[in-house]
Design a protein around this motif. Structure first.
Motif, PDB file in Angstrom:
ATOM      1  N   VAL A  41       0.834  -1.202   0.000  1.00  0.00           N
ATOM      2  CA  VAL A  41       0.000   0.000   0.000  1.00  0.00           C
ATOM      3  C   VAL A  41       0.872   1.256   0.000  1.00  0.00           C
ATOM      4  O   VAL A  41       0.501   2.273  -0.584  1.00  0.00           O
ATOM      5  N   ALA A  42       2.050   1.197   0.609  1.00  0.00           N
ATOM      6  CA  ALA A  42       2.930   2.357   0.682  1.00  0.00           C
ATOM      7  C   ALA A  42       3.424   2.797  -0.691  1.00  0.00           C
ATOM      8  O   ALA A  42       3.787   3.954  -0.874  1.00  0.00           O
ATOM      9  N   ASP A  43       3.447   1.890  -1.675  1.00  0.00           N
ATOM     10  CA  ASP A  43       3.900   2.227  -3.026  1.00  0.00           C
ATOM     11  C   ASP A  43       2.784   2.747  -3.921  1.00  0.00           C
ATOM     12  O   ASP A  43       3.036   3.165  -5.048  1.00  0.00           O
ATOM     13  N   LEU A  44       1.570   2.742  -3.439  1.00  0.00           N
ATOM     14  CA  LEU A  44       0.407   3.184  -4.217  1.00  0.00           C
ATOM     15  C   LEU A  44       0.343   4.716  -4.196  1.00  0.00           C
ATOM     16  O   LEU A  44       0.212   5.329  -3.148  1.00  0.00           O
ATOM     17  N   VAL A  45       0.467   5.334  -5.371  1.00  0.00           N
ATOM     18  CA  VAL A  45       0.479   6.797  -5.465  1.00  0.00           C
ATOM     19  C   VAL A  45      -0.944   7.343  -5.460  1.00  0.00           C
ATOM     20  O   VAL A  45      -1.296   8.177  -4.642  1.00  0.00           O
ATOM     21  N   TYR A  46      -1.764   6.879  -6.406  1.00  0.00           N
ATOM     22  CA  TYR A  46      -3.156   7.311  -6.448  1.00  0.00           C
ATOM     23  C   TYR A  46      -4.010   6.253  -7.114  1.00  0.00           C
ATOM     24  O   TYR A  46      -3.507   5.343  -7.769  1.00  0.00           O
ATOM     25  N   LEU A  47      -5.313   6.379  -6.927  1.00  0.00           N
ATOM     26  CA  LEU A  47      -6.284   5.488  -7.535  1.00  0.00           C
ATOM     27  C   LEU A  47      -7.231   6.340  -8.366  1.00  0.00           C
ATOM     28  O   LEU A  47      -7.653   7.403  -7.927  1.00  0.00           O
ATOM     29  N   GLU A  48      -7.541   5.859  -9.551  1.00  0.00           N
ATOM     30  CA  GLU A  48      -8.436   6.588 -10.443  1.00  0.00           C
ATOM     31  C   GLU A  48      -9.631   5.711 -10.780  1.00  0.00           C
ATOM     32  O   GLU A  48      -9.494   4.641 -11.359  1.00  0.00           O
ATOM     33  N   GLY A  49     -10.809   6.152 -10.371  1.00  0.00           N
ATOM     34  CA  GLY A  49     -12.021   5.394 -10.609  1.00  0.00           C
ATOM     35  C   GLY A  49     -12.589   5.641 -11.984  1.00  0.00           C
ATOM     36  O   GLY A  49     -12.595   6.769 -12.488  1.00  0.00           O
ATOM     37  N   GLU A  50     -13.054   4.558 -12.603  1.00  0.00           N
ATOM     38  CA  GLU A  50     -13.652   4.644 -13.931  1.00  0.00           C
ATOM     39  C   GLU A  50     -14.812   3.653 -13.979  1.00  0.00           C
ATOM     40  O   GLU A  50     -14.609   2.453 -14.163  1.00  0.00           O
ATOM     41  N   LEU A  51     -16.018   4.150 -13.749  1.00  0.00           N
ATOM     42  CA  LEU A  51     -17.223   3.326 -13.637  1.00  0.00           C
ATOM     43  C   LEU A  51     -17.034   2.260 -12.554  1.00  0.00           C
ATOM     44  O   LEU A  51     -16.828   2.601 -11.402  1.00  0.00           O
ATOM     45  N   ASN A  52     -17.125   0.983 -12.892  1.00  0.00           N
ATOM     46  CA  ASN A  52     -16.960  -0.073 -11.891  1.00  0.00           C
ATOM     47  C   ASN A  52     -15.540  -0.628 -11.849  1.00  0.00           C
ATOM     48  O   ASN A  52     -15.311  -1.716 -11.326  1.00  0.00           O
ATOM     49  N   TYR A  53     -14.587   0.106 -12.388  1.00  0.00           N
ATOM     50  CA  TYR A  53     -13.183  -0.302 -12.404  1.00  0.00           C
ATOM     51  C   TYR A  53     -12.333   0.779 -11.754  1.00  0.00           C
ATOM     52  O   TYR A  53     -12.742   1.927 -11.659  1.00  0.00           O
ATOM     53  N   THR A  54     -11.138   0.397 -11.332  1.00  0.00           N
ATOM     54  CA  THR A  54     -10.216   1.344 -10.724  1.00  0.00           C
ATOM     55  C   THR A  54      -8.816   1.106 -11.263  1.00  0.00           C
ATOM     56  O   THR A  54      -8.351  -0.032 -11.319  1.00  0.00           O
ATOM     57  N   TRP A  55      -8.167   2.193 -11.648  1.00  0.00           N
ATOM     58  CA  TRP A  55      -6.768   2.138 -12.037  1.00  0.00           C
ATOM     59  C   TRP A  55      -5.920   2.380 -10.795  1.00  0.00           C
ATOM     60  O   TRP A  55      -6.135   3.348 -10.080  1.00  0.00           O
ATOM     61  N   LEU A  56      -4.951   1.501 -10.543  1.00  0.00           N
ATOM     62  CA  LEU A  56      -4.009   1.665  -9.442  1.00  0.00           C
ATOM     63  C   LEU A  56      -2.692   2.150 -10.028  1.00  0.00           C
ATOM     64  O   LEU A  56      -2.103   1.483 -10.877  1.00  0.00           O
ATOM     65  N   GLN A  57      -2.223   3.311  -9.593  1.00  0.00           N
ATOM     66  CA  GLN A  57      -0.973   3.879 -10.084  1.00  0.00           C
ATOM     67  C   GLN A  57       0.079   3.751  -8.989  1.00  0.00           C
ATOM     68  O   GLN A  57      -0.108   4.266  -7.890  1.00  0.00           O
ATOM     69  N   PHE A  58       1.177   3.065  -9.283  1.00  0.00           N
ATOM     70  CA  PHE A  58       2.231   2.823  -8.307  1.00  0.00           C
ATOM     71  C   PHE A  58       3.431   3.725  -8.555  1.00  0.00           C
ATOM     72  O   PHE A  58       3.596   4.278  -9.651  1.00  0.00           O
ATOM     73  N   ALA A  59       4.286   3.878  -7.544  1.00  0.00           N
ATOM     74  CA  ALA A  59       5.442   4.768  -7.606  1.00  0.00           C
ATOM     75  C   ALA A  59       6.448   4.350  -8.672  1.00  0.00           C
ATOM     76  O   ALA A  59       7.136   5.198  -9.232  1.00  0.00           O
TER      77      ALA A  59
END
Length: 132
Positions: free
Chosen positions: A35-53
């Protein structure tokens, strides 16, 4: 007008000790991600993009609301109905004539909704500096 975030006050082991997220990817299968490497999350309808460092970007079939409930609320803040950001990666916040935006240390720029802006200003400790 720019607000700079004092990042030194947030260094703690709480985020490092948080249980990792189990993410399933079609290519690599199930994997556990910190979780510490997770920069931000971007929601798109019923899906989520996980952006890591490290630059990885993974699409998972869960809503942003579901992730918001699982992540530590003291570290991850909701900027917009589409964005959830890790506080440790915020560099500065700039307000221009259109709307405020969060600038991250990774170079990403995330918008802030008008309704959330006043809540976020109280939630984060800002130091106002004039940008020239």
């Amino acid at each position: 007008m720019a607000f700079y975030v004092d990042r030194g006050q947030w260094i703690t082991s709480e985020l490092l000790n948080w249980p990792p997220l189990r993410v399933y990817d079609n290519c690599s299968g199930a994997q556990w991600l910190a979780v510490a490497d997770l920069v931000y999350l971007e929601g798109e309808l019923n899906y989520t993009w996980l952006q890591f460092a490290d630059g990885r970007r993974i699409l998972v079939p869960y809503t942003l609301k579901r992730f918001e409930a699982k992540l530590p609320s003291s570290w991850f803040i909701r900027l917009h109905r589409h964005y959830l950001v890790n506080r440790q990666f915020i560099e500065r916040i700039e307000c221009d004539s259109t709307s405020p935006a969060f600038y991250l240390v990774t170079g990403a720029i995330l918008p802030v909704s008008r309704r959330r802006w006043f809540i976020l200003r109280r939630q984060l400790n800002f130091q106002r500096k004039v940008v020239q």
